[in-house]
Design a protein around this motif. Structure first.
Motif, mmCIF file in Angstrom:
data_model
loop_
_atom_site.group_PDB
_atom_site.id
_atom_site.type_symbol
_atom_site.label_atom_id
_atom_site.label_comp_id
_atom_site.label_asym_id
_atom_site.label_seq_id
_atom_site.Cartn_x
_atom_site.Cartn_y
_atom_site.Cartn_z
ATOM 1 N N ASN A 1 0.714 -1.050 -0.019
ATOM 2 C CA ASN A 1 0.078 -0.039 -0.069
ATOM 3 C C ASN A 1 0.930 1.258 -0.078
ATOM 4 N N TYR A 2 1.761 1.252 -1.207
ATOM 5 C CA TYR A 2 2.728 2.330 -1.132
ATOM 6 C C TYR A 2 2.239 3.668 -0.908
ATOM 7 N N SER A 3 1.003 3.849 -1.600
ATOM 8 C CA SER A 3 0.616 5.295 -1.429
ATOM 9 C C SER A 3 0.058 5.651 -0.241
ATOM 10 N N ASP A 4 0.049 4.981 0.818
ATOM 11 C CA ASP A 4 -0.376 5.338 2.239
ATOM 12 C C ASP A 4 0.928 5.749 2.871
ATOM 13 N N PHE A 5 2.088 5.662 2.279
ATOM 14 C CA PHE A 5 3.374 5.998 2.992
ATOM 15 C C PHE A 5 3.521 7.317 2.775
ATOM 16 N N ALA A 6 3.240 8.359 3.670
ATOM 17 C CA ALA A 6 3.129 9.733 3.451
ATOM 18 C C ALA A 6 4.296 10.367 3.896
ATOM 19 N N VAL A 7 5.245 10.530 3.038
ATOM 20 C CA VAL A 7 6.611 11.223 3.538
ATOM 21 C C VAL A 7 6.852 12.168 2.160
ATOM 22 N N SER A 8 6.404 13.520 2.469
ATOM 23 C CA SER A 8 6.530 14.397 1.155
ATOM 24 C C SER A 8 6.939 15.796 1.458
ATOM 25 N N THR A 9 7.167 16.693 0.491
ATOM 26 C CA THR A 9 7.555 18.031 0.975
ATOM 27 C C THR A 9 6.365 18.859 1.272
ATOM 28 N N ILE A 10 6.511 20.039 1.811
ATOM 29 C CA ILE A 10 5.258 20.841 2.199
ATOM 30 C C ILE A 10 4.897 21.092 1.371
ATOM 31 N N ASP A 11 5.430 21.493 0.040
ATOM 32 C CA ASP A 11 4.563 22.004 -1.184
ATOM 33 C C ASP A 11 3.981 21.025 -1.676
ATOM 34 N N SER A 12 4.309 19.800 -1.715
ATOM 35 C CA SER A 12 3.443 18.530 -2.297
ATOM 36 C C SER A 12 2.275 18.247 -1.313
ATOM 37 N N PHE A 13 2.266 18.449 -0.081
ATOM 38 C CA PHE A 13 1.092 18.395 0.888
ATOM 39 C C PHE A 13 0.271 19.248 0.468
ATOM 40 N N MET A 14 0.587 20.481 0.443
ATOM 41 C CA MET A 14 -0.043 21.516 0.238
ATOM 42 C C MET A 14 -0.850 21.785 -1.108
ATOM 43 N N VAL B 1 -4.007 19.301 -0.539
ATOM 44 C CA VAL B 1 -4.771 20.052 0.162
ATOM 45 C C VAL B 1 -5.659 21.202 -0.716
ATOM 46 N N ILE B 2 -4.900 21.750 -1.478
ATOM 47 C CA ILE B 2 -5.484 22.732 -2.283
ATOM 48 C C ILE B 2 -6.413 22.067 -3.419
ATOM 49 N N ARG B 3 -5.823 20.997 -3.982
ATOM 50 C CA ARG B 3 -6.585 20.192 -4.946
ATOM 51 C C ARG B 3 -7.921 19.644 -4.279
ATOM 52 N N SER B 4 -7.877 19.214 -3.179
ATOM 53 C CA SER B 4 -8.923 18.818 -2.480
ATOM 54 C C SER B 4 -10.131 19.644 -2.358
ATOM 55 N N PHE B 5 -9.835 20.732 -2.220
ATOM 56 C CA PHE B 5 -10.539 21.738 -1.848
ATOM 57 C C PHE B 5 -10.926 23.003 -2.931
ATOM 58 N N PHE C 1 -6.586 23.211 -12.316
ATOM 59 C CA PHE C 1 -5.733 24.070 -12.163
ATOM 60 C C PHE C 1 -4.382 23.572 -12.278
ATOM 61 N N GLU C 2 -3.188 24.407 -12.573
ATOM 62 C CA GLU C 2 -1.847 23.922 -12.465
ATOM 63 C C GLU C 2 -1.017 25.058 -11.548
ATOM 64 N N VAL C 3 0.077 24.385 -11.069
ATOM 65 C CA VAL C 3 1.218 25.222 -10.185
ATOM 66 C C VAL C 3 2.293 25.715 -11.313
#
Length: 141
Positions: free
Chosen positions: A105-118, A121-125, A135-137
């Motif tokens: 379940n590698y996609s559940d292994f959440a180690v990321s950068t702060i910008d990837s995480f944000m 979050v933004i994409r979810s909302f 939208f694109e960054v």
């Protein structure tokens, strides 16, 4: 279980090691906890290094026995036993379970950068924020 921990210190002070030990302590004590742990760093290099160290350490622990713990690994094993309250034997068994679970379940292994995480979050909302779903960054280096 702690809800939120922040480690701040200068370069070369052991943040990666400390983050790995904290991550492993939670993941080994509660074998499905890795699906609820978010480790955030500033760089992709650091995120990848932490992921690799966690996987490498889990792999090492998974094949250890109390009789085969080398002097190089003794400090880490002792820290993990202390942090988790598990016996060495249970620590090794749990390491095998957590490693197998992460790999399946590698996609559940959440180690990321702060910008990837944000970005996630933004994409979810995006709808709530009245952003286009496509939208694109853009980065200006």
């Amino acid at each position: 279980m702690h809800n939120f921990l922040v480690y701040k210190s200068s370069a070369g002070s052991g943040k990666t090691y400390t983050l790995m030990v904290e991550y492993l302590s939670l993941a080994l004590k509660y074998t499905n906890a890795y699906t609820h742990i978010l480790a955030i760093t500033f760089t992709n290099k650091a995120a990848n290094e932490i992921k690799q160290r966690i996987l490498k350490t889990l792999k090492s622990l998974a094949v250890m026995t109390t009789d085969t713990v080398g002097s190089h690994d003794r400090e880490l094993v002792d820290k993990l036993v202390k942090n988790t309250g598990l016996t060495e034997e249970q620590l090794f068994i749990n390491a095998n379970q957590v490693l197998a679970s992460i790999l399946h379940n590698y996609s559940d292994f959440a180690v990321s950068t702060i910008d990837s995480f944000m970005h996630k979050v933004i994409r979810s909302f995006a709808f709530d924020l009245k952003l286009s779903m496509h939208f694109e960054v853009e980065l200006d280096t």
